[in-house]
Design an enzyme around this catalytic site. Structure first.
Site, mmCIF file in Angstrom:
data_model
loop_
_atom_site.group_PDB
_atom_site.id
_atom_site.type_symbol
_atom_site.label_atom_id
_atom_site.label_comp_id
_atom_site.label_asym_id
_atom_site.label_seq_id
_atom_site.Cartn_x
_atom_site.Cartn_y
_atom_site.Cartn_z
ATOM 1 N N ARG A 61 0.794 -1.256 0.000
ATOM 2 C CA ARG A 61 0.000 0.000 0.000
ATOM 3 C C ARG A 61 0.815 1.289 0.000
ATOM 4 O O ARG A 61 0.225 2.365 0.140
ATOM 5 C CB ARG A 61 -0.986 0.031 1.175
ATOM 6 C CG ARG A 61 -1.889 -1.185 1.295
ATOM 7 C CD ARG A 61 -2.761 -1.404 0.084
ATOM 8 N NE ARG A 61 -3.754 -2.441 0.339
ATOM 9 C CZ ARG A 61 -4.234 -3.235 -0.620
ATOM 10 N NH1 ARG A 61 -3.812 -3.132 -1.872
ATOM 11 N NH2 ARG A 61 -5.144 -4.139 -0.331
ATOM 12 N N ASN A 91 -0.396 -2.369 -7.498
ATOM 13 C CA ASN A 91 -1.638 -1.584 -7.441
ATOM 14 C C ASN A 91 -1.617 -0.562 -6.300
ATOM 15 O O ASN A 91 -2.486 -0.537 -5.440
ATOM 16 C CB ASN A 91 -2.874 -2.488 -7.359
ATOM 17 C CG ASN A 91 -2.933 -3.354 -6.107
ATOM 18 O OD1 ASN A 91 -1.916 -3.615 -5.477
ATOM 19 N ND2 ASN A 91 -4.117 -3.795 -5.741
ATOM 20 N N ASP A 151 -2.056 -7.107 -11.040
ATOM 21 C CA ASP A 151 -2.882 -7.732 -10.002
ATOM 22 C C ASP A 151 -3.878 -6.764 -9.357
ATOM 23 O O ASP A 151 -3.572 -5.611 -9.064
ATOM 24 C CB ASP A 151 -2.026 -8.347 -8.908
ATOM 25 C CG ASP A 151 -2.924 -9.024 -7.894
ATOM 26 O OD1 ASP A 151 -3.633 -9.946 -8.289
ATOM 27 O OD2 ASP A 151 -2.946 -8.584 -6.736
ATOM 28 N N HIS A 178 -3.618 -12.035 -12.726
ATOM 29 C CA HIS A 178 -4.824 -12.104 -11.877
ATOM 30 C C HIS A 178 -5.933 -12.544 -12.836
ATOM 31 O O HIS A 178 -6.443 -11.737 -13.603
ATOM 32 C CB HIS A 178 -5.064 -10.712 -11.280
ATOM 33 C CG HIS A 178 -6.401 -10.517 -10.640
ATOM 34 N ND1 HIS A 178 -6.548 -10.222 -9.314
ATOM 35 C CD2 HIS A 178 -7.659 -10.539 -11.160
ATOM 36 C CE1 HIS A 178 -7.839 -10.071 -9.034
ATOM 37 N NE2 HIS A 178 -8.531 -10.255 -10.134
ATOM 38 N N HIS A 231 -3.046 -16.449 -7.162
ATOM 39 C CA HIS A 231 -4.143 -16.957 -6.327
ATOM 40 C C HIS A 231 -5.149 -17.889 -7.026
ATOM 41 O O HIS A 231 -6.318 -17.544 -7.181
ATOM 42 C CB HIS A 231 -4.890 -15.819 -5.608
ATOM 43 C CG HIS A 231 -5.145 -14.568 -6.411
ATOM 44 N ND1 HIS A 231 -5.718 -14.565 -7.654
ATOM 45 C CD2 HIS A 231 -4.897 -13.260 -6.120
ATOM 46 C CE1 HIS A 231 -5.822 -13.318 -8.090
ATOM 47 N NE2 HIS A 231 -5.321 -12.504 -7.181
ATOM 48 N N ASN A 277 -10.848 -11.386 -3.458
ATOM 49 C CA ASN A 277 -10.753 -11.802 -4.863
ATOM 50 C C ASN A 277 -9.557 -12.703 -5.050
ATOM 51 O O ASN A 277 -8.475 -12.334 -4.614
ATOM 52 C CB ASN A 277 -10.590 -10.585 -5.778
ATOM 53 C CG ASN A 277 -11.906 -9.938 -6.115
ATOM 54 O OD1 ASN A 277 -12.952 -10.555 -5.984
ATOM 55 N ND2 ASN A 277 -11.843 -8.694 -6.537
ATOM 56 N N ASP A 304 -1.073 -13.076 -0.753
ATOM 57 C CA ASP A 304 -2.039 -12.052 -1.180
ATOM 58 C C ASP A 304 -2.441 -11.177 0.015
ATOM 59 O O ASP A 304 -3.604 -10.776 0.153
ATOM 60 C CB ASP A 304 -3.261 -12.675 -1.859
ATOM 61 C CG ASP A 304 -4.099 -11.640 -2.595
ATOM 62 O OD1 ASP A 304 -3.691 -10.463 -2.679
ATOM 63 O OD2 ASP A 304 -5.185 -12.013 -3.080
ATOM 64 N N HIS A 308 -6.651 -3.519 4.454
ATOM 65 C CA HIS A 308 -7.670 -2.510 4.135
ATOM 66 C C HIS A 308 -8.076 -1.776 5.410
ATOM 67 O O HIS A 308 -8.082 -2.360 6.497
ATOM 68 C CB HIS A 308 -8.903 -3.154 3.511
ATOM 69 C CG HIS A 308 -8.694 -3.590 2.093
ATOM 70 N ND1 HIS A 308 -8.435 -2.700 1.081
ATOM 71 C CD2 HIS A 308 -8.678 -4.822 1.528
ATOM 72 C CE1 HIS A 308 -8.287 -3.358 -0.067
ATOM 73 N NE2 HIS A 308 -8.412 -4.649 0.178
ATOM 74 N N PRO A 322 -12.307 -5.950 -1.434
ATOM 75 C CA PRO A 322 -11.865 -7.331 -1.288
ATOM 76 C C PRO A 322 -10.424 -7.407 -0.794
ATOM 77 O O PRO A 322 -9.596 -6.574 -1.162
ATOM 78 C CB PRO A 322 -11.981 -7.876 -2.718
ATOM 79 C CG PRO A 322 -11.812 -6.688 -3.599
ATOM 80 C CD PRO A 322 -12.334 -5.497 -2.836
HETATM 81 C C1 NCD Z 1 -6.193 -7.338 -3.574
HETATM 82 C C2 NCD Z 1 -6.008 -5.928 -3.040
HETATM 83 O O1 NCD Z 1 -6.692 -5.571 -2.082
HETATM 84 O O2 NCD Z 1 -5.156 -5.186 -3.541
HETATM 85 N N1 NCD Z 1 -7.460 -7.826 -3.153
HETATM 86 C C3 NCD Z 1 -7.889 -9.078 -3.110
HETATM 87 O O3 NCD Z 1 -9.062 -9.302 -2.817
HETATM 88 N N2 NCD Z 1 -7.109 -10.099 -3.358
HETATM 89 C C4 NCD Z 1 -6.015 -7.378 -5.048
HETATM 90 C C5 NCD Z 1 -5.786 -8.749 -5.607
HETATM 91 O O4 NCD Z 1 -4.885 -9.478 -5.141
HETATM 92 O O5 NCD Z 1 -6.464 -9.126 -6.539
HETATM 93 ZN ZN ZN Z 2 -5.307 -10.521 -7.519
#
Ligand code: NCD
Ligand code: ZN
Length: 437
Positions: A61, A91, A151, A178, A231, A277, A304, A308, A322
């Site tokens: 992040r 991302n 991703d 992804h 994943h 996800n 992964d 959040h 997600p």
């Molecule tokens: C991931 C994220 O929060 O950046 N979220 C998730 O649900 N896995 C993005 C990702 O890995 O697809």
């Molecule tokens: Zn992903």
């Protein structure tokens, strides 16, 4: 005092306890009665010594959402989880689609010094899927980007994916996909099946993942390139990867700890901590993924780790973001789902959490055998203890762990990065440089 002496360790959980002497970042001696007098001691007392873990899929992040995780806090979480290298997904905000961002992530990780933070570069500009990012420039930077991924988004356009694979081939880098056909997941928040139907949640069909896995296997075949599947979440993906490997296609795949433990029955409470996800699937998928990891059809575990903020998780299921935390609990989940049921031994844990991920991205200083002359990137695990996960006690800034209040087996008791202790007895070492950058 010079060097570090680990006393009484079971290397890969095998044989008799031995001492391991480490100096200047390397393993110098292994045996009993090494005659070392002047070293810092780590008493292993029969605990299991493994190569440091490598995570191909971490969201840290930074830059952009430092309220949810930073390179510093995420590095501490990684060290506590037994990791010595992590790959930080692109991302972020700004997106890691330029060498400015990827080099920053690498440099900041090195300043913190708790884990090697390898930047993942975006495949396409802004993760928008339209135009290839400058992969060559990112690969040539100090961050030495060796893995590219959009991703969070799928590189859905087959022509863009084909070009990315061709280009990656000449650069010697890896494309990680992804796999999510976006037309099949519009508005989807949960696995498409009886549970989501009953709960009134819009469904994400397995075919959204599997159709991209199949397509990309064929694109990789024709480009003579490698592709890595992020994943993997369904039994069908397992069978497609198995088929592609049988054809000699250079495909690898990862599975997350949560897809190895949890299924969509968790959604009954509507607690958005379980929104992720790809979504939590059915028991049959969970069991197929466990078997596939044990057999080597799925190559490795990747967390992964997706922190959040509370306001993005403690809300209506469909409105929540997600993702779930993973770094500090991964080893325990692998012990629970694979070691305890007898599907993997400690050698197998070393393979799926360290050796294979290091090979997949071509890291030559990680996932190495525990032998004299090798880099001292090591993790010590106590297989006997159990512990109860408390979200507030995790090093992550965020608290979105699906394992809160669960009691799990096994704990990382020490992590060593090039011979330096980065975590010990549940406490991460101080960062080498605080704040900064
Ligand atoms: C991931 C994220 O929060 O950046 N979220 C998730 O649900 N896995 C993005 C990702 O890995 O697809
Ligand atoms: Zn992903």
């Amino acid at each position: 005092m010079s060097g570090l002496l680990i006393t009484g360790a079971l290397i890969y959980g095998e044989g008799e306890p031995v001492d391991v002497f480490i100096d200047e970042g390397e393993i110098r001696a292994i045996g009993t009665d090494l005659g070392v007098v002047d070293a810092e001691i780590v008493e292993a007392d029969g605990q299991v010594l493994l190569p440091g873990f490598v995570d191909l899929h971490t969201h840290l992040r930074e830059p952009g959402r430092e309220d949810t995780e930073t390179i510093e806090s995420g590095s501490a979480a990684a060290a506590l989880g037994g990791y010595t290298a992590v790959f930080a997904m692109a991302n972020t905000n700004p997106v890691a689609d330029s060498v400015v961002v990827t080099d920053h992530v690498w440099r900041r990780g090195q300043e913190v010094g708790l884990v090697d933070v390898h930047p993942v570069g975006a495949v396409t500009v802004g993760l928008a899927g339209k135009q290839l990012a400058e992969m060559g420039t990112m690969a040539a930077g100090v961050g030495g980007v060796r893995m590219f991924s959009d991703d969070g988004h799928c590189v859905y356009d087959p022509l863009i994916m084909r070009r990315a694979l061709e280009y990656s081939n000449s650069l010697g880098v890896l494309i990680a996909q992804h796999a999510e056909e976006p037309r099949l997941t519009e508005g989807a928040v949960a696995h498409e099946g009886p549970t989501a139907a009953r709960l009134g949640l819009a469904g994400w069909p397995r075919a959204a993942e599997e159709s991209i896995v199949a397509r990309d296997a064929l694109l990789a075949r024709d480009a003579g390139a490698r592709v890595h599947i992020c994943h993997a979440s369904t039994e069908g993906t397992v069978e497609l990867v198995r088929w592609a490997k049988s054809q000699g296609i250079s495909i690898t795949a990862e599975v997350t700890p949560h897809h190895l433990l949890l299924d969509d029955s968790r959604l009954e409470t509507y607690d958005a901590v379980n929104r992720v996800n790809p979504p939590l699937r059915e028991i049959s998928d969970v069991e197929a993924l466990r078997r596939a990891l044990a057999e080597g059809v799925i190559d490795c575990v990747a967390t992964d780790h997706a922190p959040h903020a509370e306001q993005d998780k403690c809300c209506e299921f469909a409105a929540a973001r997600p993702g779930m935390l993973g770094l500090e609990t991964a080893l325990s989940i692998i012990v629970e789902t694979l070691v305890r049921p007898g599907l993997l031994d400690w050698r197998g844990v070393a393979r799926v959490m360290s050796e294979r991920p290091a090979q997949i991205v071509g890291l030559d200083d990680q996932g190495r055998p525990i032998e004299v002359g090798e880099p001292a990137n090591l993790t010590l695990v106590d297989p006997e203890v159990t512990w109860t996960v408390r979200a507030k006690e995790l090093a992550s800034i965020s608290g979105n762990t699906p394992y809160a209040e669960m009691t799990l087996p096994a704990k990382v008791t020490a992590t060593m990065l090039r011979g330096r202790i980065t975590a010990r007895d549940g406490v991460a070492a101080r960062p080498q440089s605080v704040g900064g950058a």
